[in-house]
Design a protein around this motif. Structure first.
Motif, PDB file in Angstrom:
ATOM      1  N   CYS A   1      41.199  -3.347  22.058  1.00  0.00           N
ATOM      2  CA  CYS A   1      40.034  -3.971  22.694  1.00  0.00           C
ATOM      3  C   CYS A   1      39.225  -3.053  23.608  1.00  0.00           C
ATOM      4  CB  CYS A   1      40.484  -5.183  23.511  1.00  0.00           C
ATOM      5  SG  CYS A   1      41.195  -6.513  22.530  1.00  0.00           S
TER       6      CYS A   1
ATOM      7  N   ILE B   1      31.180  -5.175  24.963  1.00  0.00           N
ATOM      8  CA  ILE B   1      31.215  -6.472  25.632  1.00  0.00           C
ATOM      9  C   ILE B   1      29.801  -7.040  25.573  1.00  0.00           C
ATOM     10  CG2 ILE B   1      31.697  -7.676  27.791  1.00  0.00           C
ATOM     11  CD1 ILE B   1      34.162  -6.461  26.421  1.00  0.00           C
TER      12      ILE B   1
ATOM     13  N   TYR C   1      30.708 -12.324  19.653  1.00  0.00           N
ATOM     14  CA  TYR C   1      31.876 -11.623  19.134  1.00  0.00           C
ATOM     15  C   TYR C   1      32.134 -12.099  17.714  1.00  0.00           C
ATOM     16  CZ  TYR C   1      32.903 -10.370  23.955  1.00  0.00           C
ATOM     17  OH  TYR C   1      32.832  -9.881  25.226  1.00  0.00           O
TER      18      TYR C   1
ATOM     19  N   GLU D   1      37.087  -9.951  16.715  1.00  0.00           N
ATOM     20  CA  GLU D   1      37.014  -9.475  18.095  1.00  0.00           C
ATOM     21  C   GLU D   1      37.492 -10.553  19.067  1.00  0.00           C
ATOM     22  OE1 GLU D   1      33.273  -6.329  17.857  1.00  0.00           O
ATOM     23  OE2 GLU D   1      32.863  -8.468  18.145  1.00  0.00           O
TER      24      GLU D   1
ATOM     25  N   LEU E   1      40.593 -10.186  21.663  1.00  0.00           N
ATOM     26  CA  LEU E   1      40.424 -10.373  23.104  1.00  0.00           C
ATOM     27  C   LEU E   1      41.292 -11.510  23.632  1.00  0.00           C
ATOM     28  CD1 LEU E   1      36.596  -9.747  23.260  1.00  0.00           C
ATOM     29  CD2 LEU E   1      38.335  -8.397  24.457  1.00  0.00           C
TER      30      LEU E   1
ATOM     31  N   LYS F   1      34.063 -15.138  28.456  1.00  0.00           N
ATOM     32  CA  LYS F   1      33.556 -13.792  28.199  1.00  0.00           C
ATOM     33  C   LYS F   1      33.592 -12.933  29.455  1.00  0.00           C
ATOM     34  CE  LYS F   1      30.834 -15.344  24.334  1.00  0.00           C
ATOM     35  NZ  LYS F   1      29.508 -15.658  23.836  1.00  0.00           N
TER      36      LYS F   1
ATOM     37  N   PHE G   1      37.057 -11.602  29.906  1.00  0.00           N
ATOM     38  CA  PHE G   1      37.396 -10.468  29.059  1.00  0.00           C
ATOM     39  C   PHE G   1      37.117  -9.151  29.785  1.00  0.00           C
ATOM     40  CE2 PHE G   1      36.383 -13.101  25.001  1.00  0.00           C
ATOM     41  CZ  PHE G   1      37.619 -13.699  25.060  1.00  0.00           C
ATOM     42  N   VAL G   2      35.977  -9.087  30.462  1.00  0.00           N
ATOM     43  CA  VAL G   2      35.610  -7.873  31.198  1.00  0.00           C
ATOM     44  C   VAL G   2      36.646  -7.591  32.278  1.00  0.00           C
ATOM     45  CG1 VAL G   2      33.879  -6.834  32.724  1.00  0.00           C
ATOM     46  CG2 VAL G   2      33.157  -8.164  30.729  1.00  0.00           C
TER      47      VAL G   2
END
Length: 156
Positions: free
Chosen positions: A29, A34, A38, A42, A46, A118, A121-122
């Motif tokens: 990943c 980002i 997605y 993906e 994630l 989302k 995820f970062v």
């Protein structure tokens, strides 16, 4: 080897496996762009990373750190006590950093809206190297209690 040391050894072996799987997910990943959309692949990757991140932090604190406390005859009181003991051993940068990682784990577990995830995820991508380093340091620290002296590199 005492019962406490046997349990710690089993927990460290499990932590080594978790480290390897978390690292694998992170490597898949880490270079993913980002963005707002997605692909299904993906998103699967994630979400797998997030699940492994969550399980790893739980296992580390609730099982491994507590096992170390047991072997070293430390008070196993609250989770705060367990984390403070880990900080005293030099396994974590600070209790504040561990609190941030634990809060991120809580956010992952309780996030239900796909748009909000989302942002998680970062954060998970940012914090995974820190968690991997803590896991690695813990595995190395516990090698002193294992008759076989297994290190993180031996588990790969």
């Amino acid at each position: 080897m005492s019962h406490s040391q046997q349990l710690l050894s089993q927990n460290i072996q499990a932590l080594q496996n978790q480290h390897n799987w978390l690292e694998r997910s992170y490597l898949i990943c880490q270079n993913m762009p980002i963005g707002s959309m997605y692909t299904p692949e993906e998103m699967d990757a994630l979400e797998t990373l997030c699940a492994r991140f969550s399980r790893s932090i739980d296992f580390l604190i609730r099982k491994v750190f507590r096992s170390i406390d047991d072997v070293e005859f430390e008070n196993q009181g609250t989770l705060i006590d367990v984390v403070n003991n880990a900080a005293k051993r030099g396994l974590i940068e600070s209790t504040d950093k561990m609190r941030e990682i634990k809060e991120l784990r809580n956010d992952i577990v309780h996030e239900y809206i796909s748009e909000d995830i989302k942002g998680l995820f970062v954060e998970v991508l940012k914090e995974t190297p820190t968690l991997l380093a803590i896991m690695h340091a813990t595995i190395d620290y516990c090698a002193r209690y294992d008759n076989q002296q297994v290190t993180n590199d031996d588990a790969k």
